[in-house]
Design an enzyme around this catalytic site. Structure first.
Site, PDB file in Angstrom:
ATOM      1  N   CYS A 135       0.842  -1.207   0.000  1.00 31.98           N
ATOM      2  CA  CYS A 135       0.000   0.000   0.000  1.00 31.98           C
ATOM      3  C   CYS A 135       0.875   1.253   0.000  1.00 31.98           C
ATOM      4  O   CYS A 135       0.656   2.176  -0.790  1.00 31.98           O
ATOM      5  CB  CYS A 135      -0.928  -0.024   1.208  1.00 31.98           C
ATOM      6  SG  CYS A 135      -2.227   1.243   1.157  1.00 31.98           S
ATOM      7  N   CYS A 136       1.873   1.295   0.856  1.00 35.03           N
ATOM      8  CA  CYS A 136       2.782   2.443   0.899  1.00 35.03           C
ATOM      9  C   CYS A 136       3.548   2.585  -0.408  1.00 35.03           C
ATOM     10  O   CYS A 136       3.781   3.699  -0.898  1.00 35.03           O
ATOM     11  CB  CYS A 136       3.763   2.302   2.056  1.00 35.03           C
ATOM     12  SG  CYS A 136       3.073   2.626   3.691  1.00 35.03           S
ATOM     13  N   CYS A 218      -1.204   8.258   7.188  1.00 33.61           N
ATOM     14  CA  CYS A 218      -2.562   7.979   6.722  1.00 33.61           C
ATOM     15  C   CYS A 218      -3.433   7.546   7.910  1.00 33.61           C
ATOM     16  O   CYS A 218      -2.955   6.876   8.829  1.00 33.61           O
ATOM     17  CB  CYS A 218      -2.526   6.869   5.673  1.00 33.61           C
ATOM     18  SG  CYS A 218      -1.625   7.304   4.173  1.00 33.61           S
ATOM     19  N   CYS A 221      -3.524   3.931   9.449  1.00 31.64           N
ATOM     20  CA  CYS A 221      -2.270   3.402  10.011  1.00 31.64           C
ATOM     21  C   CYS A 221      -1.657   4.319  11.062  1.00 31.64           C
ATOM     22  O   CYS A 221      -0.470   4.196  11.386  1.00 31.64           O
ATOM     23  CB  CYS A 221      -1.266   3.152   8.893  1.00 31.64           C
ATOM     24  SG  CYS A 221      -1.855   2.028   7.603  1.00 31.64           S
ATOM     25  N   CYS A 244       7.556   4.104   5.757  1.00 31.71           N
ATOM     26  CA  CYS A 244       6.722   3.855   4.588  1.00 31.71           C
ATOM     27  C   CYS A 244       7.526   3.366   3.393  1.00 31.71           C
ATOM     28  O   CYS A 244       6.961   2.797   2.452  1.00 31.71           O
ATOM     29  CB  CYS A 244       5.949   5.123   4.200  1.00 31.71           C
ATOM     30  SG  CYS A 244       7.012   6.476   3.661  1.00 31.71           S
TER      31      CYS A 244
END
Length: 248
Positions: A135-136, A218, A221, A244
């Protein structure tokens, strides 16, 4: 640097169009890294602007506007890159908007290739939970890599005091993965120095900082941090993840 050098930095931003080769950039790091290690943050930014012209930008996650404020004083109109992941707190977006409205900077908001909905369709819902590294990579690392193609050097708000993993962060370094010069003007600043700068100049700070979020990423998280705990302990809480990937 002198006032004349600062003026030259601004002039260079208007005329610098072609990037240097990786070899040339590494040579600059080798020569200037030690030279600027103990220099004031303003001097470091002046050097970067004079050296790279409009191929220099700063990045900001909008936890505060310290770096953007400082850079705007030295190089009015400097590009500020903000990675809009689609998962930011509304307070973070508001801080971005306020920085753009009140400081002499050029805000560049960068989006991932896919929207959150498109990513969910491709990789399944809540990728931040099932594979936070991916995702990062998709929503931060790759958009930054793509954006930095327009620059030779980028400045970050990275500070050694934030975490033990960042103790060795150089003021002027070489990012081998991105093939760019990485500038960290605030690397040697303590928390007290940041607080003093904010107080002296009335710098914008993300409201979440005063609500138990000393390190803001985000929303899925990021968690509040108990008083006295490590400032970054609220990032990816409950996992072994600490970064990240931007600063890997």
């Amino acid at each position: 640097m002198s006032t004349a050098t600062t003026r030259a930095a601004r002039d260079n931003r208007a005329t610098s169009t072609e990037g240097r080769s990786p070899e040339e950039l590494r040579d600059l790091v080798s020569h200037w890294g030690a030279e600027l290690e103990l220099a004031p943050a303003e001097t470091i930014i002046e050097w970067a602007a004079a050296t790279f012209g409009d191929r220099f930008a700063i990045t900001s996650s909008m936890g505060d506007a310290v770096l953007a404020h400082l850079a705007s004083r030295v190089v009015p109109g400097v590009d500020v890159v903000f990675l809009d992941t689609g998962y930011h707190f509304i307070e973070t977006i508001g801080t971005r908007d306020a920085v753009e409205a009140t400081l002499d900077v050029t805000m560049r908001t960068v989006l991932p290739e896919q929207s959150v909905a498109e990513q969910d369709a491709t990789h399944g819902p809540e990728l931040f939970r099932t594979d936070p590294d991916l995702c990062c990579a998709l929503r931060k690392v790759e958009p930054l890599r793509r954006t930095l193609a327009s620059y030779d050097a980028w400045a970050t708000g990275l500070r050694r005091a934030e975490t033990h993993d960042r103790v060795i962060a150089p003021v002027i370094g070489w990012d081998a993965r991105k093939q760019k010069v990485k500038v960290s003007p605030l690397a040697r600043w303590s928390d007290d120095q940041v607080g003093a700068y904010v107080a002296e100049h009335g710098v914008l700070v993300n409201p979440l900082v005063h609500d138990g979020y000393p390190s803001i990423g985000c929303w899925p998280c990021t968690r509040r941090v108990a008083p006295g705990d490590d400032a970054r302990s609220g990032r990816w809480a409950g996992t072994t993840k600490t970064e990240c990937g931007i600063h890997a």
